[in-house]
Design an enzyme around this catalytic site. Structure first.
Site, PDB file in Angstrom:
ATOM      1  N   ARG A   1       0.362  -0.864  -0.106  1.00 28.62           N
ATOM      2  CA  ARG A   1       0.106   0.317  -0.089  1.00 28.62           C
ATOM      3  C   ARG A   1       1.149   1.134   0.400  1.00 28.62           C
ATOM      4  O   ARG A   1       1.635   1.219   1.065  1.00 28.62           O
ATOM      5  CB  ARG A   1      -0.922   0.067   1.007  1.00 28.62           C
ATOM      6  CG  ARG A   1      -1.068   0.748   1.694  1.00 28.62           C
ATOM      7  CD  ARG A   1      -2.077   0.969   2.490  1.00 28.62           C
ATOM      8  NE  ARG A   1      -4.062   0.376   2.150  1.00 28.62           N
ATOM      9  CZ  ARG A   1      -4.902   0.600   2.000  1.00 28.62           C
ATOM     10  NH1 ARG A   1      -5.589   1.264   3.533  1.00 28.62           N
ATOM     11  NH2 ARG A   1      -6.232   0.119   1.921  1.00 28.62           N
TER      12      ARG A   1
ATOM     13  N   HIS B   1      -7.460   0.189  -7.101  1.00 31.39           N
ATOM     14  CA  HIS B   1      -7.491  -0.173  -5.451  1.00 31.39           C
ATOM     15  C   HIS B   1      -8.191  -1.626  -6.251  1.00 31.39           C
ATOM     16  O   HIS B   1      -9.455  -1.599  -5.904  1.00 31.39           O
ATOM     17  CB  HIS B   1      -8.275   0.206  -4.776  1.00 31.39           C
ATOM     18  CG  HIS B   1      -8.571  -0.226  -3.444  1.00 31.39           C
ATOM     19  ND1 HIS B   1      -7.912  -0.904  -2.903  1.00 31.39           N
ATOM     20  CD2 HIS B   1      -9.103   0.947  -1.822  1.00 31.39           C
ATOM     21  CE1 HIS B   1      -7.783  -1.069  -1.497  1.00 31.39           C
ATOM     22  NE2 HIS B   1      -8.632  -0.603  -1.214  1.00 31.39           N
TER      23      HIS B   1
ATOM     24  N   GLN C   1      -9.985  -4.183  -3.715  1.00 34.04           N
ATOM     25  CA  GLN C   1     -11.260  -3.584  -2.918  1.00 34.04           C
ATOM     26  C   GLN C   1     -12.428  -4.161  -4.281  1.00 34.04           C
ATOM     27  O   GLN C   1     -13.633  -4.763  -3.642  1.00 34.04           O
ATOM     28  CB  GLN C   1     -11.558  -2.632  -2.999  1.00 34.04           C
ATOM     29  CG  GLN C   1     -12.811  -1.610  -2.456  1.00 34.04           C
ATOM     30  CD  GLN C   1     -12.969  -2.726  -1.158  1.00 34.04           C
ATOM     31  OE1 GLN C   1     -12.236  -2.155  -0.139  1.00 34.04           O
ATOM     32  NE2 GLN C   1     -14.203  -2.359  -0.731  1.00 34.04           N
TER      33      GLN C   1
ATOM     34  N   ASP D   1     -17.215   6.924  -2.326  1.00 35.49           N
ATOM     35  CA  ASP D   1     -15.698   7.158  -2.039  1.00 35.49           C
ATOM     36  C   ASP D   1     -15.417   8.536  -1.394  1.00 35.49           C
ATOM     37  O   ASP D   1     -16.578   9.183  -1.025  1.00 35.49           O
ATOM     38  CB  ASP D   1     -15.004   6.025  -2.029  1.00 35.49           C
ATOM     39  CG  ASP D   1     -13.545   6.434  -2.195  1.00 35.49           C
ATOM     40  OD1 ASP D   1     -13.793   5.914  -0.730  1.00 35.49           O
ATOM     41  OD2 ASP D   1     -12.449   5.872  -2.641  1.00 35.49           O
TER      42      ASP D   1
ATOM     43  N   CYS E   1     -16.432   2.036   0.191  1.00 32.05           N
ATOM     44  CA  CYS E   1     -15.119   0.565   0.467  1.00 32.05           C
ATOM     45  C   CYS E   1     -14.658   0.368   1.751  1.00 32.05           C
ATOM     46  O   CYS E   1     -14.167   0.102   2.268  1.00 32.05           O
ATOM     47  CB  CYS E   1     -14.246   1.290  -0.537  1.00 32.05           C
ATOM     48  SG  CYS E   1     -13.539   2.580  -0.459  1.00 32.05           S
TER      49      CYS E   1
ATOM     50  N   ARG F   1     -13.037  -9.007   1.257  1.00 40.48           N
ATOM     51  CA  ARG F   1     -12.442  -8.717   1.179  1.00 40.48           C
ATOM     52  C   ARG F   1     -11.318 -10.079   1.250  1.00 40.48           C
ATOM     53  O   ARG F   1     -10.713 -10.380   0.335  1.00 40.48           O
ATOM     54  CB  ARG F   1     -12.027  -7.152   2.161  1.00 40.48           C
ATOM     55  CG  ARG F   1     -12.426  -6.132   1.764  1.00 40.48           C
ATOM     56  CD  ARG F   1     -12.076  -5.598  -0.177  1.00 40.48           C
ATOM     57  NE  ARG F   1     -10.240  -5.445  -0.184  1.00 40.48           N
ATOM     58  CZ  ARG F   1      -9.680  -4.578   0.058  1.00 40.48           C
ATOM     59  NH1 ARG F   1     -10.360  -3.560   0.909  1.00 40.48           N
ATOM     60  NH2 ARG F   1      -8.548  -4.848   0.320  1.00 40.48           N
TER      61      ARG F   1
HETATM   62  N1  NVA Z   1     -10.266   6.374  -1.811  1.00 45.74           N
HETATM   63  C1  NVA Z   1      -9.250   6.051  -0.408  1.00 45.74           C
HETATM   64  C2  NVA Z   1      -9.641   4.397   0.060  1.00 45.74           C
HETATM   65  C3  NVA Z   1      -9.871   3.772   0.998  1.00 45.74           C
HETATM   66  C4  NVA Z   1      -9.599   2.840   0.942  1.00 45.74           C
HETATM   67  C5  NVA Z   1      -8.260   6.556  -0.627  1.00 45.74           C
HETATM   68  O1  NVA Z   1      -7.453   6.262  -1.193  1.00 45.74           O
HETATM   69  O2  NVA Z   1      -7.795   6.601   0.579  1.00 45.74           O
HETATM   70  N1   CP Z   2     -11.154  -0.299   2.090  1.00 47.52           N
HETATM   71  C1   CP Z   2      -9.762  -0.724   2.576  1.00 47.52           C
HETATM   72  O1   CP Z   2      -8.981  -0.789   1.774  1.00 47.52           O
HETATM   73  O2   CP Z   2      -9.947  -0.476   3.769  1.00 47.52           O
HETATM   74  P1   CP Z   2      -8.432   0.245   4.759  1.00 47.52           P
HETATM   75  O3   CP Z   2      -8.147   1.256   4.357  1.00 47.52           O
HETATM   76  O4   CP Z   2      -8.819   0.174   5.923  1.00 47.52           O
HETATM   77  O5   CP Z   2      -7.250  -1.020   4.467  1.00 47.52           O
END
Ligand code: NVA
Ligand code: CP
Length: 313
Positions: A110, A137, A140, A232, A272, A300
């Protein structure tokens, strides 16, 4: 390295989501359903296999679902927390990859930059999975389409509305939705549309599946007649300093009861997570019987178990 989308062999990595052909995506979702229905069949399937999680940003769902998923397949995991400093600060990303590949069988990363994941993949001889970057992502979205298939069956022509920021989640919805033949209507403020290159890539894939992609600015237009409404956060991780400004721009993009009323009567609400109640979605919608956000979160784990089984087969 990523395998071209035309490949029929299993891709080595999942770093954009576009590595999967429609057939491979269907197979993966089918395996995810089987893993969920019969977890006992897969116990021990990845024994003595190890997963390294390299996370530059916080996580609840991705971390727990990967770690528990790997353990339930008989494997192990190690979490490397880079949230205090980007992973390239102590040693190069290249060296991280070349060390990790000597101990573990798969990496889930990540990162802030998509290029960091691509660099890991280019330098590691083991599969690399995108656990969320600034652009995509994909994990997800595997869970999201598993969740929709459970309720609605085949998703060809399925009417899915995405309302809000044309962000990483939106990009992955586009790439996977196009491969499944989904009818995707995306409503964003004009300056927050998904990346045109990703839209073009999705439109190309949609030709094969008869999927449809419409970019709109009016949430009502996108949601009208939809079978699922997805939103989101307005400011993703890494955009915290833009949050106040974005709240002003996105005010009209909140998913609330009035907006949901325009969707079909059996339409579901998706997110998500984490969600900001009162901003992109109201408490009432998030807590309503239409909300399937915790099914998405559960899936997930099942979808990623299917992914791990596929990449490590
Ligand atoms: N769009 C959000 C998704 C988090 C799971 C982010 O990147 O923070
Ligand atoms: N939806 C998602 O990826 O959640 P986290 O950021 O908690 O991993």
């Amino acid at each position: 390295m990523a395998v071209a989308s035309v490949a029929t062999t299993t891709p080595r990595d999942l770093i954009t989501g576009a590595e999967l052909t429609p057939a491979q995506l269907h197979s993966l979702l089918q395996l995810a359903a089987e893993v969920k229905a019969h977890p006992e069949r897969f116990r021990g399937a990845l024994s003595r296999k190890f997963l390294a999680l390299l996370f530059e940003k916080p996580s609840l769902r991705t971390r727990v679902s990967f770690e528990i998923g790997m353990q339930s397949l008989g494997g192990g995991s190690v979490f490397l927390d880079y949230s205090a400093a980007r992973m390239s600060e102590r040693e190069t990303v290249k060296d991280l990859a070349r060390n990790l590949e000597r101990w573990v069988n798969v990496i889930d990363a990540r990162t802030y930059l998509q290029s960091t994941i691509e660099e890991l993949a280019a330098n590691a001889a083991i599969p690399v999975i995108n656990g969320l970057s600034d652009r995509y992502h994909p994990c997800q979205i595997l869970a999201d389409f598993q969740t929709l298939e459970e309720r609605f069956g085949n998703l060809r022509g399925f009417k899915l509305a995405f309302v809000g920021d044309g962000n990483n989640v939106c990009h992955s919805l586009l790439l996977a939705g196009a491969r499944l033949g989904v009818n995707l209507k995306i409503a964003t403020p004009a300056g927050f549309r998904p990346d045109p290159a990703i839209v073009a890539e999705a439109r190309l894939a949609a030709k094969e599946t008869k999927g449809r992609i419409e970019l709109l600015t009016e949430p009502a237009e996108a949601v009208s007649g939809a079978q699922a409404v997805y939103t989101d956060v307005w400011a993703s991780m890494g955009q915290e300093n833009e949050a106040a400004e974005r709240e002003k721009i996105f005010t009209g993009y909140q998913v609330n009861d009035a907006l949901m009323a325009l969707a079909l009567p059996d339409a579901v609400f998706m997110h998500c997570l984490p969600a900001h109640r009162g901003l992109e979605v109201t408490e009432a919608v998030l807590e309503s019987p239409r909300s399937i956000v915790y099914d998405q979160a559960e899936n997930r784990m099942h979808a990623q178990k299917a992914l791990l089984l596929t990449l490590l087969a």
